[in-house]
Design a protein around this motif. Structure first.
Motif: not given
Length: 445
Positions: A154-169
Motif C-alpha cells: 500500500t505504501s508503494l502503491l500510493f507513493s511510487v506510482f505518482e512519483s513516476w508519472i510526475v517525473t515522466d511528464l
C-alpha cells in the motif's frame, strides 16, 4: 419496485452520465471553433501530449482494480473462511497499518535511488504475494506476513506510482498535463471501484469462495508487472536520470539535506497535515459508516451494503468529473480548492456525528465521498508542483508515516466508542487542517 437505495444509485449514475455528456459536448464545441490546419495541428499536439500518460493510466487502472477487488471481502474472508476471531482480525489490520508506517521510512529513498519503475515492479510482486498469503488457511503466521506485505504494498502503491508519472511528464515537457492526468486517475479509480465491487461479488458467487477476488487480483498484478516492464522507462531522483555514483556519500548527504528542507517548508507541512487528517478520517469513515447507517435504519433487514458502496463510488466519480470541468475552465485555484474540500468534509463529519434520518445521513456520506473524489487529483497536483523530483518518492513515502500512525492510534483509542465521538473528532481535526492550509497559503503569498 426498486428500493430507496437502488433509486439513489440510479440517480447518482444518471448524474455521472450527464456529466460525461457535458464534458464530451464541451470538447466537441471546442473542436468546432477550430478549422483547417489550426485544428489539425491542435489535434496532433493534443494527441502527442496525451500519449505519454497512456501506458501509465492502463497500469494504474489495473493496480487499482487489484486493490479494490480485495476490499469488500477481506474481513469476511478472515472471519468466515479462516475462522479468525474479531480481536485477531483487528490485530491483522493494525499490523498492516504499522507495516505501512514503517516502510514509509525507507521505500521512498530506495525508489528515488534505485528507480521508480523498479519500485512499481516491486509493488506488483509484493502485493501479489500478499494476496496469495491472505488466502492460505491454517497459519496465523502466514496471515500476518500477508498483512505486512500488504502494508508495504500500500505504501508503494500510493507513493511510487505518482512519483513516476510526475517525473515522466516533466521529463517530456508536459507538466501542464498534470492536472488532466490526476483528474483522469480519479475518474478511472472511481469507475474501477464500482466495477470491482460488482466483479468481486460475481467472482465469489461463481467460485463459491471469498478467496476468488484475491486470486484474480494476483493475476492482474502479474499483467500490470509485464506492462510496466515492457512499456515504462525508468526514472530516478533529481531530474529523472540516473544519479551519479562518483561520490555516493556526498550524494546521500545532499539528498538528506534536500529531503529535510522540503519537509519543513510551510507549504509541505500544511499538505502533510491535510493529507494525514483527511486520509486518516477517510479510513475511519470506512470502519464506521456502516454502523452509523445501521443505527438509524428503519428497516428490520440488513442494509444493502453493496449498493450503498456503489453509490459512494458513483458520488466519487461524479465529483472527479466536476473536478475536470472546473479545473479545465480555471474556475478555482488548486490552493483554494483543497481547503474548501477539507472544510466541506469537516461539515459532513459534524452533521454525521448525531444522525437524524437514514436518508439524510446517506446523502451526507455521499457528499463526503464527493469530497474524496476531488481531494485525490487536487492533492496529487499540488504535491506534483511543490515537491522536488530529487526527493519526490522519499517525501511521498514519509508523508504516509503519520497517516498510518494516526489510523493505528485512532483504532486503538476508539475501542468500543461509538461512531459519534469518532466523527466529532474528525470534524474538529479537519477544521484545524483547513485553518492550517489557509495560514500556510497567506505566508507563501
Amino acid at each position: 419496485m426498486m428500493d430507496i437505495y437502488s433509486l439513489n444509485l440510479t440517480a447518482l449514475l444518471a448524474l455521472c452520465g450527464g456529466l460525461f455528456h457535458n464534458t464530451r459536448s464541451q470538447q466537441q464545441a471546442d473542436s468546432l471553433k477550430k478549422t483547417g490546419e489550426a485544428a489539425t495541428q491542435d489535434a496532433n499536439d493534443k494527441k502527442s501530449k496525451k500519449n505519454p500518460a497512456l501506458p501509465f493510466l492502463v497500469v494504474y487502472t489495473l493496480v487499482m482494480a487489484s486493490d479494490w477487488l480485495q476490499g469488500p471481502f477481506l474481513y469476511s474472508l478472515y472471519r468466515e473462511e479462516h475462522s479468525v476471531s474479531p480481536a485477531l482480525i483487528s490485530s491483522l489490520f493494525t499490523t498492516g497499518f504499522l507495516s505501512g508506517a514503517a516502510s514509509g521510512t525507507f521505500i521512498g529513498a530506495l525508489a528515488d535511488r534505485r528507480g521508480r519503475r523498479t519500485a512499481c515492479l516491486t509493488f506488483c510482486a509484493v502485493y501479489a504475494a500478499s494476496c496469495i498469503l491472505t488466502t492460505i488457511s491454517g497459519s496465523v503466521v502466514l496471515l500476518f506476513l500477508g498483512r505486512i506485505l500488504g502494508g508495504l504494498g500500500t505504501s508503494l502503491l500510493f507513493s511510487v506510482f505518482e512519483s513516476w508519472i510526475v517525473t515522466d511528464l516533466k521529463k517530456q515537457g508536459l507538466e501542464t498535463e498534470l492536472s488532466n492526468t490526476f483528474g483522469l486517475m480519479s475518474t478511472l479509480n472511481s469507475i474501477v471501484a464500482i466495477l470491482s465491487g460488482v466483479g468481486s461479488e460475481w467472482l465469489v458467487g461463481a467460485a463459491g469462495t471469498r478467496k476468488a477476488p484475491f486470486w484474480v487480483s494476483a493475476a492482474i498484478l502479474v499483467v500490470a508487472g509485464v506492462l510496466i516492464f515492457n512499456t515504462w522507462e525508468e526514472n530516478f531522483g533529481e531530474t529523472g536520470s540516473k544519479p551519479a555514483t562518483a561520490a555516493p556519500k556526498d550524494d546521500d548527504k545532499k539528498q538528506e539535506n534536500k529531503l529535510w528542507a522540503t519537509l519543513f517548508r510551510p507549504s509541505i507541512l500544511s499538505l502533510a497535515l491535510a493529507s494525514t487528517i483527511f486520509e486518516g478520517s477517510m479510513y475511519l469513515f470506512v470502519f464506521f459508516w456502516a454502523p452509523a447507517l445501521q443505527s438509524i435504519s428503519s428497516s428490520a433487514s440488513s442494509l444493502p451494503y453493496g449498493v450503498i458502496f456503489a453509490s459512494f463510488m458513483a458520488a466519487t466519480l461524479a465529483s472527479s468529473l466536476v473536478f475536470n470541468i472546473i479545473t479545465s475552465r480555471g474556475l478555482i485555484s488548486f490552493s483554494s480548492l483543497l481547503p474548501t474540500i477539507l472544510a466541506t468534509s469537516s461539515a459532513c463529519f459534524f452533521l454525521s456525528a448525531s444522525p437524524r434520518t437514514e436518508q439524510s445521513t446517506f446523502w451526507i456520506f455521499c457528499l463526503f465521498e464527493a469530497a474524496v473524489g476531488m481531494y485525490w487529483p487536487c492533492m496529487g497536483y499540488l504535491k506534483g508542483k511543490l515537491i522536488d523530483d530529487a526527493v519526490r518518492a522519499q517525501v511521498y513515502g514519509v508523508l504516509r508515516i503519520p497517516l498510518n500512525v494516526f489510523v493505528v492510534i485512532s483504532l486503538l483509542l476508539t475501542g468500543d466508542s461509538g461512531f459519534g465521538s469518532v466523527f466529532s473528532v474528525c470534524s474538529v481535526l479537519l477544521l484545524g487542517s483547513t485553518v492550517g492550509l489557509w495560514v500556510a497559503r497567506k505566508k507563501t503569498q
